[in-house]
Design a protein around this motif. Structure first.
Motif, PDB file in Angstrom:
ATOM      1  N   LEU A  50       6.185  39.218  71.229  1.00  0.00           N
ATOM      2  CA  LEU A  50       6.823  38.372  72.119  1.00  0.00           C
ATOM      3  C   LEU A  50       7.979  39.466  73.018  1.00  0.00           C
ATOM      4  CD1 LEU A  50       8.359  35.559  73.243  1.00  0.00           C
ATOM      5  CD2 LEU A  50       9.864  35.725  71.538  1.00  0.00           C
ATOM      6  N   LEU A  51       8.541  40.319  72.395  1.00  0.00           N
ATOM      7  CA  LEU A  51       9.347  41.205  72.939  1.00  0.00           C
ATOM      8  C   LEU A  51       8.707  42.413  73.984  1.00  0.00           C
ATOM      9  CD1 LEU A  51      11.681  40.378  71.381  1.00  0.00           C
ATOM     10  CD2 LEU A  51      12.569  42.601  71.310  1.00  0.00           C
ATOM     11  N   ASN A  52       7.392  42.660  73.610  1.00  0.00           N
ATOM     12  CA  ASN A  52       6.455  43.287  74.432  1.00  0.00           C
ATOM     13  C   ASN A  52       5.908  42.743  75.798  1.00  0.00           C
ATOM     14  OD1 ASN A  52       6.740  45.541  72.689  1.00  0.00           O
ATOM     15  ND2 ASN A  52       4.967  45.198  71.706  1.00  0.00           N
ATOM     16  N   VAL A  53       5.619  41.391  75.525  1.00  0.00           N
ATOM     17  CA  VAL A  53       5.118  40.542  76.765  1.00  0.00           C
ATOM     18  C   VAL A  53       6.291  40.378  77.642  1.00  0.00           C
ATOM     19  CG1 VAL A  53       4.171  38.540  77.373  1.00  0.00           C
ATOM     20  CG2 VAL A  53       2.982  39.906  75.516  1.00  0.00           C
ATOM     21  N   ALA A  54       7.502  40.031  77.072  1.00  0.00           N
ATOM     22  CA  ALA A  54       8.670  39.816  77.832  1.00  0.00           C
ATOM     23  C   ALA A  54       9.153  40.889  78.730  1.00  0.00           C
ATOM     24  CB  ALA A  54       9.714  39.245  77.125  1.00  0.00           C
ATOM     25  N   GLY A  55       8.859  42.109  78.062  1.00  0.00           N
ATOM     26  CA  GLY A  55       9.385  43.415  78.997  1.00  0.00           C
ATOM     27  C   GLY A  55       8.274  44.246  79.602  1.00  0.00           C
ATOM     28  N   GLY A  56       7.187  43.414  79.786  1.00  0.00           N
ATOM     29  CA  GLY A  56       5.928  43.781  80.365  1.00  0.00           C
ATOM     30  C   GLY A  56       5.281  45.207  79.692  1.00  0.00           C
ATOM     31  N   ASP A  87      14.771  46.669  85.474  1.00  0.00           N
ATOM     32  CA  ASP A  87      15.402  45.510  85.112  1.00  0.00           C
ATOM     33  C   ASP A  87      15.377  45.452  83.412  1.00  0.00           C
ATOM     34  OD1 ASP A  87      15.485  44.482  87.445  1.00  0.00           O
ATOM     35  OD2 ASP A  87      13.478  43.608  87.668  1.00  0.00           O
ATOM     36  N   VAL A  88      14.551  46.246  82.646  1.00  0.00           N
ATOM     37  CA  VAL A  88      14.422  45.861  81.376  1.00  0.00           C
ATOM     38  C   VAL A  88      15.081  47.341  80.284  1.00  0.00           C
ATOM     39  CG1 VAL A  88      12.922  45.486  79.445  1.00  0.00           C
ATOM     40  CG2 VAL A  88      12.424  44.564  81.723  1.00  0.00           C
ATOM     41  N   GLY A  89      16.021  46.971  79.452  1.00  0.00           N
ATOM     42  CA  GLY A  89      16.274  48.079  78.463  1.00  0.00           C
ATOM     43  C   GLY A  89      15.681  47.736  77.157  1.00  0.00           C
ATOM     44  N   TYR A  90      14.915  48.605  76.633  1.00  0.00           N
ATOM     45  CA  TYR A  90      14.501  48.376  75.128  1.00  0.00           C
ATOM     46  C   TYR A  90      15.011  49.305  74.147  1.00  0.00           C
ATOM     47  CZ  TYR A  90       9.909  46.652  76.563  1.00  0.00           C
ATOM     48  OH  TYR A  90       9.025  45.855  77.175  1.00  0.00           O
ATOM     49  N   VAL A  91      15.180  48.651  73.027  1.00  0.00           N
ATOM     50  CA  VAL A  91      15.422  49.482  71.767  1.00  0.00           C
ATOM     51  C   VAL A  91      14.104  48.817  70.681  1.00  0.00           C
ATOM     52  CG1 VAL A  91      17.044  50.145  69.709  1.00  0.00           C
ATOM     53  CG2 VAL A  91      17.936  49.032  71.802  1.00  0.00           C
ATOM     54  N   LEU A 165      17.714  42.854  81.519  1.00  0.00           N
ATOM     55  CA  LEU A 165      17.187  42.123  80.312  1.00  0.00           C
ATOM     56  C   LEU A 165      17.257  43.214  79.345  1.00  0.00           C
ATOM     57  CD1 LEU A 165      15.475  39.779  78.883  1.00  0.00           C
ATOM     58  CD2 LEU A 165      13.533  40.567  79.782  1.00  0.00           C
ATOM     59  N   VAL A 166      17.766  43.145  78.363  1.00  0.00           N
ATOM     60  CA  VAL A 166      17.867  43.884  76.950  1.00  0.00           C
ATOM     61  C   VAL A 166      16.864  43.454  75.813  1.00  0.00           C
ATOM     62  CG1 VAL A 166      19.357  45.164  75.467  1.00  0.00           C
ATOM     63  CG2 VAL A 166      20.283  44.680  77.529  1.00  0.00           C
ATOM     64  N   ALA A 196      20.819  39.442  79.915  1.00  0.00           N
ATOM     65  CA  ALA A 196      20.296  38.660  78.850  1.00  0.00           C
ATOM     66  C   ALA A 196      19.710  39.324  77.655  1.00  0.00           C
ATOM     67  CB  ALA A 196      19.211  37.778  79.719  1.00  0.00           C
ATOM     68  N   GLY A 197      19.635  39.069  76.672  1.00  0.00           N
ATOM     69  CA  GLY A 197      19.024  39.543  75.551  1.00  0.00           C
ATOM     70  C   GLY A 197      18.100  38.625  74.597  1.00  0.00           C
ATOM     71  N   LEU A 198      17.267  39.365  74.139  1.00  0.00           N
ATOM     72  CA  LEU A 198      16.312  39.146  72.781  1.00  0.00           C
ATOM     73  C   LEU A 198      16.505  40.004  71.890  1.00  0.00           C
ATOM     74  CD1 LEU A 198      12.889  37.878  74.070  1.00  0.00           C
ATOM     75  CD2 LEU A 198      14.671  36.476  73.635  1.00  0.00           C
ATOM     76  N   LEU A 199      16.829  39.568  70.687  1.00  0.00           N
ATOM     77  CA  LEU A 199      17.237  40.637  69.675  1.00  0.00           C
ATOM     78  C   LEU A 199      16.397  40.242  68.225  1.00  0.00           C
ATOM     79  CD1 LEU A 199      19.187  42.515  67.807  1.00  0.00           C
ATOM     80  CD2 LEU A 199      20.441  40.230  67.261  1.00  0.00           C
TER      81      LEU A 199
END
Ligand SMILES: Nc1ncnc2c1ncn2[C@@H]1O[C@H](COP(=O)(O)OP(=O)(O)O)[C@@H](O)[C@H]1O
Ligand SMILES: [Mg+2]
Length: 238
Positions: A50-56, A87-91, A165-166, A196-199
């Motif tokens: 889900l996170l990988n698809v959301a962040g491209g 637009d996207v920050g990842y951890v 988007l984080v 906005a964030g997904l955790l």
């Protein structure tokens, strides 16, 4: 508040034929500026996908993924890389720090890729390292840092700059509870300041920092809870 992430009917199928795995089976999700959404669910339920698809980083097999109003599901690799950078920050679970760069250089890297001047990027990177309590480690290389310190560098890198988007996949995994809480505070502040964030988390205490929690099972959203749900409901997934 403006919509930062809009996913509609997203399906992600890995492999083919008998080896086919449906990692996401039709997920729809809207996350607005100022919102942090916790993602819980058992191992293999599709959280990382889900996170990988959301962040491209990964592409949907079908369905729509819009980040800041841009449809990314069907972009080519180079264009998706641009959206990610801007637009996207990842951890990530595996931190992906660049071994040949110091802590400060790792944090500054996304800013520099965005065209921020080197001196300014370094200043902002050091400010982000101060926030995660790592100023003294700024000139050290990842291999000279503990696992928890590396994780804080990765968090500083995801939170620096103006990305809207984080995405954080179990960012507190290797941290003790005091540091873990500090990281959640940072994430929350960054979201409140206009992102906005997904955790992804297994920890109900960390999910409590979110505005709502979605529970995934077999690639579907089983249910979505608002803040203040009984902790035992969330604990069921841990
Ligand atoms: N690159 C891949 N190739 C094949 N199957 C994959 C791949 N990535 C994930 N999967 C499968 O998709 C499902 C969801 O995985 P994942 O998103 O990693 O779940 P979670 O993060 O919740 O543990 C699992 O069954 C996993 O084995
Ligand atoms: Mg995962």
């Amino acid at each position: 508040m403006s919509v930062v992430l809009e996913m509609t009917g997203v399906v992600r199928v890995h492999g083919q034929g008998a080896g086919e795995v449906v990692a996401l089976a039709g997920v729809s999700l809207t996350v607005r500026e100022g919102e942090l959404v916790a993602v819980m669910g058992p191992s293999g339920s599709g959280k990382s996908t889900l996170l990988n698809v959301a962040g491209g980083l990964d592409t949907a097999t079908s369905g729509s993924v819009q980040v800041c109003g841009r449809e990314i599901a069907w972009l080519g690799a180079a264009e998706r890389a641009e959206v990610r950078r801007q637009d996207v920050g990842y951890v990530f679970q595996d931190l992906n720090l660049v071994p040949a760069l110091t802590a400060a250089e790792n944090v500054a890297l996304p800013l520099e890729l965005d065209g921020v001047r080197a001196g300014v990027a370094r200043e902002r990177a050091i400010a982000a390292l101060v926030l995660v309590g790592l100023e003294s480690a700024r000139d050290r290389f990842p291999e000279d840092l503990s696992g928890g310190q590396q994780q804080r560098v990765a968090i500083a890198r995801a939170l620096v700059g103006r990305r809207q988007l984080v995405l954080a996949d179990e960012p507190t995994g290797a941290l003790d509870s005091v540091t873990g809480d500090a990281v959640m505070r940072l994430l929350r502040d960054r979201i409140d300041a206009g992102a906005a964030g997904l955790l992804v988390t297994h920890d109900a205490r960390h999910a409590a920092w979110a505005d709502r929690t979605i529970h995934l099972r077999d690639g579907r959203i089983l249910r979505s809870d608002g803040a203040g749900e009984p902790a035992d409901l969330m604990e069921a997934d841990a």
